[in-house]
Design a protein around this motif. Structure first.
Motif, mmCIF file in Angstrom:
data_model
loop_
_atom_site.group_PDB
_atom_site.id
_atom_site.type_symbol
_atom_site.label_atom_id
_atom_site.label_comp_id
_atom_site.label_asym_id
_atom_site.label_seq_id
_atom_site.Cartn_x
_atom_site.Cartn_y
_atom_site.Cartn_z
ATOM 1 N N TYR A 77 49.564 64.688 -89.743
ATOM 2 C CA TYR A 77 48.563 64.150 -88.748
ATOM 3 C C TYR A 77 48.851 65.422 -87.676
ATOM 4 C CZ TYR A 77 46.625 61.242 -85.062
ATOM 5 O OH TYR A 77 45.898 60.945 -84.040
ATOM 6 N N GLY A 78 47.753 66.264 -87.242
ATOM 7 C CA GLY A 78 47.706 67.142 -86.450
ATOM 8 C C GLY A 78 47.449 66.491 -84.907
ATOM 9 N N PHE A 79 48.319 66.893 -84.055
ATOM 10 C CA PHE A 79 48.111 66.369 -82.605
ATOM 11 C C PHE A 79 47.983 67.499 -81.826
ATOM 12 C CE2 PHE A 79 50.253 64.260 -78.806
ATOM 13 C CZ PHE A 79 49.407 63.485 -78.806
ATOM 14 N N ILE A 80 46.608 67.810 -81.618
ATOM 15 C CA ILE A 80 45.813 69.001 -80.950
ATOM 16 C C ILE A 80 45.716 68.640 -79.589
ATOM 17 C CG2 ILE A 80 44.322 70.620 -81.207
ATOM 18 C CD1 ILE A 80 44.417 69.728 -84.421
ATOM 19 N N GLY A 81 45.882 69.686 -78.544
ATOM 20 C CA GLY A 81 45.325 69.475 -77.173
ATOM 21 C C GLY A 81 45.842 71.011 -76.419
ATOM 22 N N PRO A 82 45.264 71.083 -75.233
ATOM 23 C CA PRO A 82 45.311 72.483 -74.792
ATOM 24 C C PRO A 82 47.019 72.350 -74.014
ATOM 25 C CG PRO A 82 43.741 71.037 -73.443
ATOM 26 C CD PRO A 82 44.114 70.414 -74.707
ATOM 27 N N ASN A 83 47.511 73.275 -73.499
ATOM 28 C CA ASN A 83 48.644 73.376 -72.827
ATOM 29 C C ASN A 83 48.665 72.407 -71.599
ATOM 30 O OD1 ASN A 83 49.768 75.343 -74.838
ATOM 31 N ND2 ASN A 83 49.086 76.838 -73.407
ATOM 32 N N GLY A 84 49.683 71.646 -71.580
ATOM 33 C CA GLY A 84 49.851 70.682 -70.355
ATOM 34 C C GLY A 84 49.002 69.541 -70.939
ATOM 35 N N ALA A 85 48.484 69.033 -71.923
ATOM 36 C CA ALA A 85 47.611 67.897 -72.100
ATOM 37 C C ALA A 85 48.621 66.611 -72.338
ATOM 38 C CB ALA A 85 46.980 68.206 -73.388
ATOM 39 N N ALA A 99 43.563 72.858 -89.121
ATOM 40 C CA ALA A 99 42.521 72.214 -89.503
ATOM 41 C C ALA A 99 42.410 72.261 -91.305
ATOM 42 C CB ALA A 99 41.145 72.850 -89.202
ATOM 43 N N ASP A 100 43.183 73.155 -91.861
ATOM 44 C CA ASP A 100 43.149 73.096 -93.243
ATOM 45 C C ASP A 100 44.195 72.452 -93.797
ATOM 46 O OD1 ASP A 100 44.338 75.295 -92.151
ATOM 47 O OD2 ASP A 100 44.134 76.617 -93.866
ATOM 48 N N ILE A 101 45.144 71.949 -93.185
ATOM 49 C CA ILE A 101 46.096 71.495 -93.624
ATOM 50 C C ILE A 101 46.580 69.885 -93.283
ATOM 51 C CG2 ILE A 101 48.107 73.446 -94.008
ATOM 52 C CD1 ILE A 101 49.497 72.447 -91.470
ATOM 53 N N CYS A 102 45.970 69.390 -92.218
ATOM 54 C CA CYS A 102 46.029 68.151 -91.799
ATOM 55 C C CYS A 102 44.883 67.263 -92.309
ATOM 56 C CB CYS A 102 45.853 68.069 -90.213
ATOM 57 S SG CYS A 102 47.074 68.803 -89.446
ATOM 58 N N ASN A 103 45.118 65.996 -92.492
ATOM 59 C CA ASN A 103 44.188 65.090 -93.352
ATOM 60 C C ASN A 103 43.796 64.119 -92.181
ATOM 61 O OD1 ASN A 103 46.640 63.772 -92.936
ATOM 62 N ND2 ASN A 103 46.309 62.262 -94.594
ATOM 63 N N ARG A 104 44.501 63.954 -90.736
ATOM 64 C CA ARG A 104 44.101 63.320 -89.707
ATOM 65 C C ARG A 104 44.543 64.203 -88.565
ATOM 66 N NH1 ARG A 104 42.683 58.189 -89.385
ATOM 67 N NH2 ARG A 104 43.900 57.829 -87.694
ATOM 68 N N VAL A 105 43.610 64.042 -87.535
ATOM 69 C CA VAL A 105 43.790 64.815 -86.167
ATOM 70 C C VAL A 105 43.624 64.176 -85.233
ATOM 71 C CG1 VAL A 105 42.622 66.790 -84.785
ATOM 72 C CG2 VAL A 105 43.009 67.084 -87.306
ATOM 73 N N GLY A 106 44.349 64.148 -84.032
ATOM 74 C CA GLY A 106 44.083 63.533 -82.834
ATOM 75 C C GLY A 106 44.052 64.657 -81.870
ATOM 76 N N ILE A 107 43.008 64.455 -80.819
ATOM 77 C CA ILE A 107 42.872 65.457 -79.726
ATOM 78 C C ILE A 107 43.117 64.923 -78.714
ATOM 79 C CG2 ILE A 107 41.363 67.221 -78.772
ATOM 80 C CD1 ILE A 107 40.049 67.506 -81.543
ATOM 81 N N ILE A 108 44.201 65.320 -77.568
ATOM 82 C CA ILE A 108 44.409 64.871 -76.556
ATOM 83 C C ILE A 108 44.292 65.782 -75.480
ATOM 84 C CG2 ILE A 108 46.810 65.856 -76.863
ATOM 85 C CD1 ILE A 108 47.800 63.546 -75.378
ATOM 86 N N GLU A 109 43.669 65.272 -74.412
ATOM 87 C CA GLU A 109 43.493 66.195 -73.205
ATOM 88 C C GLU A 109 43.890 65.255 -71.705
ATOM 89 O OE1 GLU A 109 40.103 68.638 -71.362
ATOM 90 O OE2 GLU A 109 39.530 66.806 -71.916
ATOM 91 N N VAL A 110 44.259 65.908 -70.728
ATOM 92 C CA VAL A 110 44.596 65.086 -69.696
ATOM 93 C C VAL A 110 45.517 63.833 -69.846
ATOM 94 C CG1 VAL A 110 43.891 64.988 -67.293
ATOM 95 C CG2 VAL A 110 42.450 66.110 -68.823
ATOM 96 N N GLY A 111 46.219 64.047 -71.054
ATOM 97 C CA GLY A 111 47.153 62.664 -71.111
ATOM 98 C C GLY A 111 46.383 61.742 -71.948
ATOM 99 N N LYS A 112 44.986 61.887 -72.118
ATOM 100 C CA LYS A 112 44.263 60.736 -72.911
ATOM 101 C C LYS A 112 43.908 61.237 -74.384
ATOM 102 C CE LYS A 112 42.767 58.303 -69.037
ATOM 103 N NZ LYS A 112 41.886 57.789 -67.913
#
Lengths: 511, 308
Positions: B31-39, B197-210
């Motif tokens: 599971y890839g948990f992605i977001g900008p710095n401080g997200a 992108a090429d190793i995760c089968n699921r991704v969650g994108i977080i921004e401003v804590g959401k």
């Protein structure tokens, strides 16, 4: 061996600092040993045992001073280094509990000093050979040294958890220990020798002076009260450290739990210390008991003011008005004074009753008198505590500002006036500077809870210093009048509280 | 389901770092948990690793609430922080031995477990080296070895490739693939979408804590860019654009770097019909290719680059 302890000792022993510390310490101690040996054997004829005794005392004083001041400097880096090296998170994520981590860190850091204590053993053996020192004295000297190191280490560990940087934690903890040593010496000389035993130097002085020690009016070995008080302070500082580490999880700036813990510990220390008597001769039992009851009373009153002064906290005035009809708010307001004679106070009063009984236990004919004493002290406690609580609640109710400090300060101020005024009036009258009628100043002492508590401890004692009171009372105990006075005051304050509540309710309905 | 985050809110005094976050991680997921710095990635991870208490909501690992049963959750989790250090005066095997013992492993099984972890992380040759003398990449691998030593069910890795050179990043990605093949569930955070992108089968994108988006890479791409994007090169690009617009099967068109970008519906036969129309138009079609959206542009589109 615990994995963390093994790792800590392994990493510490591989460093060069440990060898440097050991060598410097040995050189220093040997130097002092030789100087004392030279001084005591030169100049005049002296017995070998005298030399042995002075060597034993000097080496121990120096050893305690050096180790107690130095130990927090090593311990203070226990957590700060982990933070600086960014290893703390990984350690906290392991299944080790915070208590386990803190305990192991303390022991591992102090292991250096345990080695240093062992290093000095050959020198003290020489004292033993020269005579003048018994094996038990050497044992207790080591016991006091280790006790002091552990307490100082706990203080260092606390700073290590509290502060972020090693550079700040090390000097501050050392400074704290120096202040602690000086303060406890002053307390020992001016206030209470019992509290002075928290200082290992003073405890060692007591040991060598061979004074009588009484704990709860029973003669005990000198180390019993010292161990009890030091353990209590150690446990408090250690729990505070764990609480600080726990606070990191919550990430909030408020630390009321940790501060409350310190407050309770300080009060308990005072309470216990008032039951301990050190002296060259038999101590005055009644005086010790009186002091104990006074401290307990002040503790209860302080708690009552804090609890009730903040019983309507967290609500701004506007919100308080708008939601006044809510039952929970009213309940919260009344719960404050209720808590002041709640379970923990009942426990305290029960504990106090045991103390009062134990003071008189050795005199069987006093049992009846002790029962009366417990009853009177209990009445004074309940009426006094509730009155202060009700006063603080009233101030909490009428305040027009946010925060709980003002009601608490006002209630404390009123209590202090009641506490000091009778004594002040007596003092002024005795200096003969006023025309106050004798009956007035004599009666004012009925308001003083401390005087009343003094007479409650010894109910059969007549108030000879206050002749008008004595004439008025007859065979009625002094404390009964004070209890009744405070009870009346309680009723008045209760009525005032209700009246003010009604006023708020009416104004809410108008809004 | 191995981990579940329900309505998680974390506050630092008045500042809300994470707000009502919901996530679910299935067993075997990367599971890839992605977001900008401080997200709020590290804050979420710290709650999952029992290092921080939630203000509201709850996190369960293997069905256990991390707030109520931290002592039961900790052995199930292997946590690797974003910034970490190593202890001085400790050898590589001693470092791993310490963590193995702390996690309560049987002493008899520890040496073989250390060898296994060193083999996976390719650190066999550094067994007797002092940890404070290892290079940054090696320390990173050592930390991963430490995370694996007690055989946790869930690996929580907070930006494991940050600060590493491209070769070391590739090595770490390979390592994660190997671990995934061995059946480990991996929760990994990063602020670089293309890295995961090429190793995760699921991704969650977080921004401003959401959480702004969650799913497989394909689902997220389709959610943001519906249909297909065709890139057309022609001699007369203006004419090609006119004919494409007239065909009524193009959803949108734009000119970019001398090429025509046409968005069409993702249904059978639509692309073929468009290509036939363009070829027949006489605009001189040179090439038609399908354009895959850039991961970074997708990420920017999702997060707008703001931080909490």
């Amino acid at each position: 061996m615990n994995a963390l302890l093994k790792k800590e000792i392994r990493t510490r022993m591989r460093g060069k600092t440990i060898f440097a510390i050991e060598n410097v310490y040995l050189v220093l101690l040997t130097g002092i040993f030789l100087i004392v040996l030279a001084i005591s054997s030169a100049g005049r004829e002296s017995f070998a045992w005298e030399t042995g005794r002075s060597l034993f005392e000097t080496v121990n004083y120096v050893q305690i001073l050096l180790l107690v001041i130095a130990s927090p400097t090593i311990v203070a880096s226990a957590f700060t280094l982990e933070r600086e090296q960014k290893t703390l998170d990984m350690l906290l994520a392991t299944p080790l509990s915070l208590v386990q981590i803190a305990r192991t860190k303390l022991l591992a850091s102090l292991s250096v000093f345990f080695v240093l204590v062992l290093v000095s053993l050959p020198m003290l053996s020489v004292c033993f050979i020269l005579g003048g020192v018994s094996p038990s004295e050497i044992f207790w000297a080591y016991f006091l040294t280790l006790e002091g190191i552990l307490l100082a280490g706990a203080i260092g560990l606390c700073y290590s958890a509290l502060l972020k940087r090693t550079l700040a934690a090390v000097p501050i903890s050392s400074l704290t220990i120096i202040v602690f040593l000086i303060a406890t010496l002053l307390i020992a000389k001016l206030l209470s020798p019992a509290l002075g035993t928290l200082n290992p130097l003073y405890a060692f002085h007591l040991m060598t002076s061979r004074w009588t020690t009484k704990f709860f009016a029973f003669e005990t070995p000198f180390w019993v009260p010292s161990l009890v008080l030091t353990s209590l302070l150690f446990l408090c500082v250690f729990s505070y450290t764990v609480e600080i580490l726990n606070e990191e999880k919550r990430r909030t700036s408020s630390q009321p739990r940790a501060l409350r813990l310190l407050f309770y510990c300080a009060m308990l220390l005072f309470l216990l210390s008032s039951t301990i008597e050190y002296g060259p001769r038999s101590a005055d039992i009644a005086a010790g008991l009186e002091r104990f009851v006074w401290v307990s009373y002040l503790f209860c009153v302080a708690q009552a003011i804090v609890v009730s002064g903040g019983s309507l906290s967290g609500f701004e005035r506007k919100k308080l008005l708008s939601s006044w009809k809510e039952k929970c708010l009213r309940l919260k307001g009344w719960l404050g004074p209720g808590l002041c004679v709640g379970p923990r106070y009942s426990l305290l009063i029960a504990f106090m009753s045991v103390v009062i009984f134990s003071f008189g236990a050795f005199q069987v004919d006093m049992v009846k008198r002790r029962m009366l004493s417990i009853l009177l002290v209990g009445c004074l406690f309940v009426t006094g505590t509730l009155t202060c609580a009700m006063l603080a609640r009233f101030f909490s109710l009428v305040r027009r500002t946010k925060g709980n400090s003002l009601p608490r300060i006002l209630a404390s101020f009123c209590f202090l006036i009641v506490l000091v005024a009778p004594h002040l009036i007596t003092y002024v009258h005795r200096r003969g500077k006023t025309e106050i009628p004798e009956t007035a100043w004599d009666l004012s002492v009925f308001f003083s809870p401390l005087i009343a508590l003094g007479y409650a401890v010894e109910p059969t004692r007549t108030p000879a210093s206050y002749p008008y009171c004595a004439k008025l009372l007859g065979s009625v105990p002094f404390s009964v009048v004070t209890s009744l006075l405070y009870f009346s005051l309680l009723i008045v304050l209760w009525a005032l509280n209700l009246r003010w509540e009604r006023k708020i309710r009416l104004s809410t309905e108008q809004i | 389901m191995i981990a579940r985050v329900e309505n998680l809110t974390v506050k630092y005094d008045d500042f809300t770092a994470v707000s009502e976050l919901n996530l679910s991680i299935e067993e075997g997921d990367i599971y890839g948990f992605i977001g900008p710095n401080g997200a709020g990635k590290t804050t979420t991870i710290r709650v999952m690793a029992t290092l921080l208490l939630p203000f509201a909501g709850k996190v369960t690992i293997a069905g256990m609430d991390v707030e109520r049963y931290p002592e039961k959750v900790k052995p199930l989790v292997g946590y690797m922080p974003d910034f970490f250090g190593v202890y001085d005066n400790l050898k590589v095997w001693e470092y791993l031995d310490f963590f193995a013992r702390v996690y309560g492993m049987e002493p008899a099984g520890i040496p073989s477990k250390i060898n296994e972890a060193l083999e996976i992380t390719k650190l066999e040759g550094k067994r007797e080296a002092y940890v404070d003398f290892l290079s940054r990449g090696m320390k990173q691998r050592l930390c991963l070895a430490k995370t694996l030593i007690h055989d946790p069910k869930l690996l929580i890795l907070d930006e494991p490739a940050s600060g590493l050179d491209p070769n070391a990043r590739v090595e770490i990605r390979e390592l994660l693939r190997t671990l995934s093949r061995e059946g480990k569930t991996i929760f990994i955070s990063s602020h670089i979408l293309s890295e995961l992108a090429d190793i995760c089968n699921r991704v969650g994108i977080i921004e401003v804590g959401k959480l702004v988006s969650e799913g497989t890479m394909d689902q997220i791409t389709k959610q943001l860019q519906p249909g297909r994007l065709l890139k057309v090169r022609a001699r007369d690009i203006e004419a090609a654009a006119r004919f494409a617009a007239a065909s009524r099967i193009v959803l949108s068109s734009e000119m970019k770097e001398g090429c025509l970008l046409l968005r069409i519906e993702d249904t059978d036969g639509v692309a073929e019909r468009l290509i036939k129309t363009l070829v027949d138009s006489g605009a001189g079609i040179l090439s038609v290719s399908e354009e895959k959206p850039g991961l970074e542009s997708l990420f920017q589109k999702l997060t707008r680059g703001t931080v909490s």
